[in-house]
Design a protein around this motif. Structure first.
Motif: not given
Length: 400
Positions: A94-98
């Protein structure tokens, strides 16, 4: 933020992981999108070619088919270029978390990333597919290896304790936490923990430097080992307010593990914090001896803890706020601060395949394949951090 790793033992890693995930959902990127007006460049050492820089992939060749190029040398590490399909779980993260952590790094980016920060900000509202495609196009993954020794690393974790404190000493709250003394720079190393407790001179130099008092000297030790913490402070008028105590310096004495001290004596077989506390219950008369076995003392500064600050951790060594589950402490001689890193670790506590940002360091974090994962705050994060000790693989993601 400078810290050491501390261990406890409890079977609730899954609850801790769930709590960290829920905190990220609650305080997602929407909280900070548009708040970062620019990226101030902070010079940092950049990898130098071992032979020649890797060529960029041709426009006609997919990223995973492009020739990776030559290795790079970075301090204590060797960076070996690889194809994107080597990164385990890259298509599932879940790249948006990073992106929260990456936006934070763009407040003080390494020089090599400053030009990419406007695009990083724009992509904070992009889809995962857009973020992944952009990373493949603009970044080259490098497998991080030590110059010598084993190719398998070690992942541990750290956290912010959540403690009750009093602004004034009471019959129960007798353990002070201090601001740095004015004489800290004039004596290196400064007085040890035992000298502070027993000699009049260091006690006189700390008088008036108290921030708060705690009830438990072991909790004070834990807070000093972690390097920062969140406090519920009872004020003189009876009101309660939240604040953060952040790392502001140390006496520069060597750090010694109290668990290691007990193991060396054959006093315990379980050097986790539950094991240490169990030993203390049976040996209360030796508590001071245990505390003095670690001569290092950490000093703090008080910081506000409003809604925005509460969504993130303390400022790390990069100078930006840490993001739970997405910030790591590294050896800055092997990975420059602000570098996006792909982290892979599987073990009995948790399986991690995710994008993280190198934003902090610690005195025990030494070597190319050594990382401390910021787990968040509170008791459950502490239990996860205390149990996490697993094999580690790392890939630096560097601009093409």
């Amino acid at each position: 933020m400078v810290h050491q790793t501390i261990r406890t033992s409890r079977p609730s890693a899954s609850r801790a992981s769930s709590r960290i995930s829920s905190m990220r959902r609650r305080y997602g990127w929407a909280l900070i999108v548009g708040m970062l007006a620019g990226c101030a460049s902070v010079p940092l050492p950049e990898p130098v070619p071992a032979t020649a820089p890797p060529p960029a992939p041709s426009a006609a060749a997919p990223a995973d088919e492009a020739a990776p190029g030559a290795p790079l040398l970075q301090g204590r590490s060797r960076w070996v270029p690889v194809r994107w399909n080597e990164l385990p779980g890259f298509d599932d993260d879940a790249l948006h978390e990073a992106w929260n952590a990456w936006l934070r790094s763009c407040e003080r980016p390494p020089a090599a990333f400053a030009a990419l920060c406007p695009q990083v900000r724009q992509l904070s509202i992009g889809s995962a597919q857009e973020q992944r495609a952009w990373m493949r196009e603009r970044l080259q993954p490098y497998r991080i290896e030590p110059l010598q020794g084993a190719a398998e690393g070690l992942l541990t974790a750290y956290y912010e304790p959540l403690l009750d404190a009093s602004r004034q000493p009471t019959a129960r709250h007798t353990v002070p936490l201090y601001r740095p003394p004015a004489t800290l720079a004039s004596r290196k190393p400064w007085y040890s923990r035992q000298e502070i407790d027993t000699q009049p001179e260091p006690r006189a130099q700390l008088r008036g430097r108290e921030i708060v008092w705690l009830a438990d000297p072991i909790e004070a030790l834990v807070l000093q080992i972690q390097g920062s913490g969140r406090l519920r402070i009872t004020e003189p008028d009876g009101s309660v307010r939240m604040a953060r105590l952040a790392y502001a310096g140390s006496n520069e004495q060597p750090y010694r593990s109290v668990g290691g001290w007990l193991l060396q004596q054959g006093a315990v077989r379980d050097a986790s914090w539950p094991g240490i506390r169990s030993w203390l219950r049976d040996n209360p008369q030796r508590q001071q001896e245990l505390l003095w076995s670690n001569p290092r003392v950490v000093f703090f500064r008080e910081e506000p803890l409003g809604d925005l600050e509460a969504a993130f951790g303390p400022r790390g060594a990069q100078g930006v706020a840490l993001t739970p589950g997405r910030s790591i402490a590294v050896d800055k001689e092997s990975i420059p601060y602000g570098t996006p890193v792909w982290l892979a670790s599987s073990g009995p506590v948790v399986t991690l395949n995710r994008l993280v940002l190198a934003q902090d360091t610690g005195s025990a974090i030494v070597g190319a394949l050594r990382a401390d994962w910021f787990a968040g705050w509170g008791a459950e994060a502490g239990e996860l951090a205390g149990r996490l000790k697993q094999p580690l693989r790392l890939w630096a993601l560097w601009p093409r």
